[in-house]
Write a protein that holds these residues in place. Structure first.
Motif, mmCIF file in Angstrom:
data_model
loop_
_atom_site.group_PDB
_atom_site.id
_atom_site.type_symbol
_atom_site.label_atom_id
_atom_site.label_comp_id
_atom_site.label_asym_id
_atom_site.label_seq_id
_atom_site.Cartn_x
_atom_site.Cartn_y
_atom_site.Cartn_z
ATOM 1 N N GLN A 132 33.654 47.488 49.104
ATOM 2 C CA GLN A 132 35.012 47.762 48.620
ATOM 3 C C GLN A 132 35.847 46.492 48.613
ATOM 4 O O GLN A 132 36.618 46.238 47.695
ATOM 5 N N LYS A 133 35.668 45.672 49.628
ATOM 6 C CA LYS A 133 36.452 44.427 49.719
ATOM 7 C C LYS A 133 36.106 43.500 48.563
ATOM 8 O O LYS A 133 36.997 42.876 47.964
ATOM 9 N N GLU A 134 34.812 43.429 48.223
ATOM 10 C CA GLU A 134 34.399 42.567 47.102
ATOM 11 C C GLU A 134 35.042 43.035 45.800
ATOM 12 O O GLU A 134 35.546 42.234 45.012
ATOM 13 N N GLU A 187 41.689 38.191 29.287
ATOM 14 C CA GLU A 187 41.637 37.430 30.542
ATOM 15 C C GLU A 187 41.164 38.333 31.685
ATOM 16 O O GLU A 187 40.307 37.962 32.486
ATOM 17 N N SER A 188 41.740 39.546 31.728
ATOM 18 C CA SER A 188 41.409 40.429 32.851
ATOM 19 C C SER A 188 39.954 40.869 32.798
ATOM 20 O O SER A 188 39.275 40.922 33.827
ATOM 21 N N SER A 243 34.124 41.049 34.259
ATOM 22 C CA SER A 243 32.701 41.067 33.879
ATOM 23 C C SER A 243 31.925 39.971 34.603
ATOM 24 O O SER A 243 30.817 40.218 35.099
ATOM 25 N N ASN A 244 32.508 38.764 34.717
ATOM 26 C CA ASN A 244 31.810 37.705 35.471
ATOM 27 C C ASN A 244 31.558 38.143 36.913
ATOM 28 O O ASN A 244 30.475 37.939 37.459
ATOM 29 N N GLY A 245 32.556 38.778 37.501
ATOM 30 C CA GLY A 245 32.434 39.212 38.896
ATOM 31 C C GLY A 245 31.382 40.293 39.067
ATOM 32 O O GLY A 245 30.597 40.265 40.013
ATOM 33 N N LEU A 246 31.382 41.261 38.148
ATOM 34 C CA LEU A 246 30.403 42.353 38.251
ATOM 35 C C LEU A 246 28.977 41.823 38.062
ATOM 36 O O LEU A 246 28.035 42.312 38.699
ATOM 37 N N ILE A 247 28.823 40.805 37.214
ATOM 38 C CA ILE A 247 27.492 40.188 37.038
ATOM 39 C C ILE A 247 27.081 39.505 38.343
ATOM 40 O O ILE A 247 25.975 39.697 38.857
ATOM 41 N N ILE A 262 26.270 44.690 37.052
ATOM 42 C CA ILE A 262 25.855 44.720 35.638
ATOM 43 C C ILE A 262 25.083 43.443 35.321
ATOM 44 O O ILE A 262 25.206 42.442 36.056
ATOM 45 N N ASP A 263 24.292 43.498 34.216
ATOM 46 C CA ASP A 263 23.576 42.288 33.786
ATOM 47 C C ASP A 263 24.245 41.660 32.577
ATOM 48 O O ASP A 263 24.118 40.472 32.326
ATOM 49 N N ASP A 264 24.903 42.521 31.813
ATOM 50 C CA ASP A 264 25.435 42.076 30.532
ATOM 51 C C ASP A 264 26.954 42.295 30.531
ATOM 52 O O ASP A 264 27.427 43.394 30.880
#
Ligand code: GLY
Ligand code: MN
Ligand code: MN
Length: 370
Positions: free
Chosen positions: A247-249, A277-278, A283-287, A292-294
């Motif tokens: 959750q913190k991440e 921007e948001s 997406s970078n963070g979730l990768i 996620i991969d994409d």
């Protein structure tokens, strides 16, 4: 029938003071102008008041003209002060009679038009005119919005101090709404959203009836309405005071996304610039977190827009390109389906000195780690 009358948001009084020339006004609802001061001529030409129209305690400092107007409902000018002439020329009162109780009319000789005349009228909607007036805010409107936002932020803090696992969603909602009233806000600007656990993934969850919030995340999206202007503030916190590492991440990611997005709320940028921007940060963070991969899949976890205007309505009308003194939300979120969701929402004014967050507490007020 509403038990308590609330002005149609399209007719917020502050703007009304300045633009008192309504040629072709139509209104379907009960209009109520209390203590409005018409400092210039108040001209309602070809107006059609389809509901009840009330002008209470109003000051008409100059010529007040209701010309060729139709009043379908009861019209009252109670305790209003017409220091010049009131002209109700060729106007029709189709239901009820005009009521001038205790109104001060300078020259009754010049009061005219009370007869029922036979004439056809053309109506043009005043909606577009009013909407365009609402998209940028004047200094009084920003003051009222700031007050609404201050009160809403204070309520978030009070809840953070008080919340515990034996509370219910409804009780948490009640604390927010109690603080609103304590500080003079009469209403909520929209239906309060208080969702614990998986309920936090439901974007407009308003049932707020879950009784088990212990050890859950709770998403609280609420706004006080102060003199007609509404806030829209969201915080997501762990009920028991500690985020899990996962959750913190995610929290940090939403927070980083919001910080960066706020910086894009500059004059000339569009809502899409803020959104891009948001979502790039999300997406970078979730990768990076391996969720996620994409980048294309980020939308599944962040399935809504980031900004809207606020003002007399929580979703106020206005252009999607920022101009000076537009007041908007910045509200990214990440939702893990079936588990929990997080959103952070704050209000920003686009100014010549860049984006100004309005929250009276630091906009990144997080959680009291207890
Ligand atoms: N509270 C509704 C919204 O955030 O748009
Ligand atoms: Mn919002
Ligand atoms: Mn909201």
């Amino acid at each position: 029938q509403q038990a308590v009358f609330r002005q149609d948001a399209q007719f917020g009084v502050t703007k009304f003071l300045k633009y008192a020339d309504f040629s072709g006004i139509t209104a379907n609802s009960h209009l109520f102008f209390n203590y409005a001061e018409f400092t210039k001529q108040a001209i309602f030409n070809n107006a059609a008041f389809r509901g009840r129209a009330e002008f209470m305690n109003c000051q008409f400092k100059h010529y007040a003209e209701f010309k060729r107007s139709v009043f379908y409902g009861q019209t009252r000018f109670v305790k209003s002060n017409f220091s010049d002439v009131v002209l109700l020329d060729e106007s029709r009162f189709l239901l009820g009679r005009p009521d001038f109780q205790k109104a001060i009319i300078a020259d009754k000789e010049k009061l005219s038009g009370l007869g029922d005349i036979k004439k056809e009228f053309k109506y043009i909607s005043v909606n577009n005119i009013m909407s365009s007036l609402r998209q940028t805010k004047d200094s009084l409107e920003i003051k009222l919005l700031t007050k609404a936002i201050k009160i809403s932020s204070l309520a978030q803090i009070e809840v953070m101090k008080a919340i515990h696992g034996e509370m219910t969603e409804r009780e948490v909602q009640g604390i927010h709404e109690f603080i609103y009233r304590k500080y003079g806000a009469a209403h909520e600007g929209y239906n309060s959203i208080v969702g614990a656990g998986a309920n936090s993934c439901i974007l407009h969850y308003v049932t707020n009836d879950d009784i088990n919030i212990d050890n859950q995340l709770i998403l609280m999206d609420l706004g006080a309405e102060y003199r007609g202007y509404t806030a829209d503030v969201t915080r997501t916190i762990p009920v028991n005071g500690k985020f899990s590492p996962e959750q913190k991440e995610i929290y940090d990611l939403v927070y980083e996304s919001q910080e960066a997005a706020i910086k894009k709320a500059v004059i000339g940028n569009t809502f899409n610039d803020i959104y891009l921007e948001s979502i790039e940060i999300i997406s970078n963070g979730l990768i990076k977190l391996g969720i996620i991969d994409d980048a294309k899949d980020a939308r599944k976890y962040y399935p809504h827009g980031v900004s809207h205007h606020i003002g007399l309505d929580v979703h106020d009308p206005g252009s999607r390109t920022l101009e000076k003194n537009m007041v908007i939300t910045v509200e990214p979120g990440i939702y893990i389906p079936g588990k929990w969701g997080m959103r952070l929402e704050d209000i920003v004014v686009a100014t010549e000195n860049g984006p100004q967050p309005v929250n009276h507490v630091n906009h990144h007020l997080v959680v009291l780690d207890r």
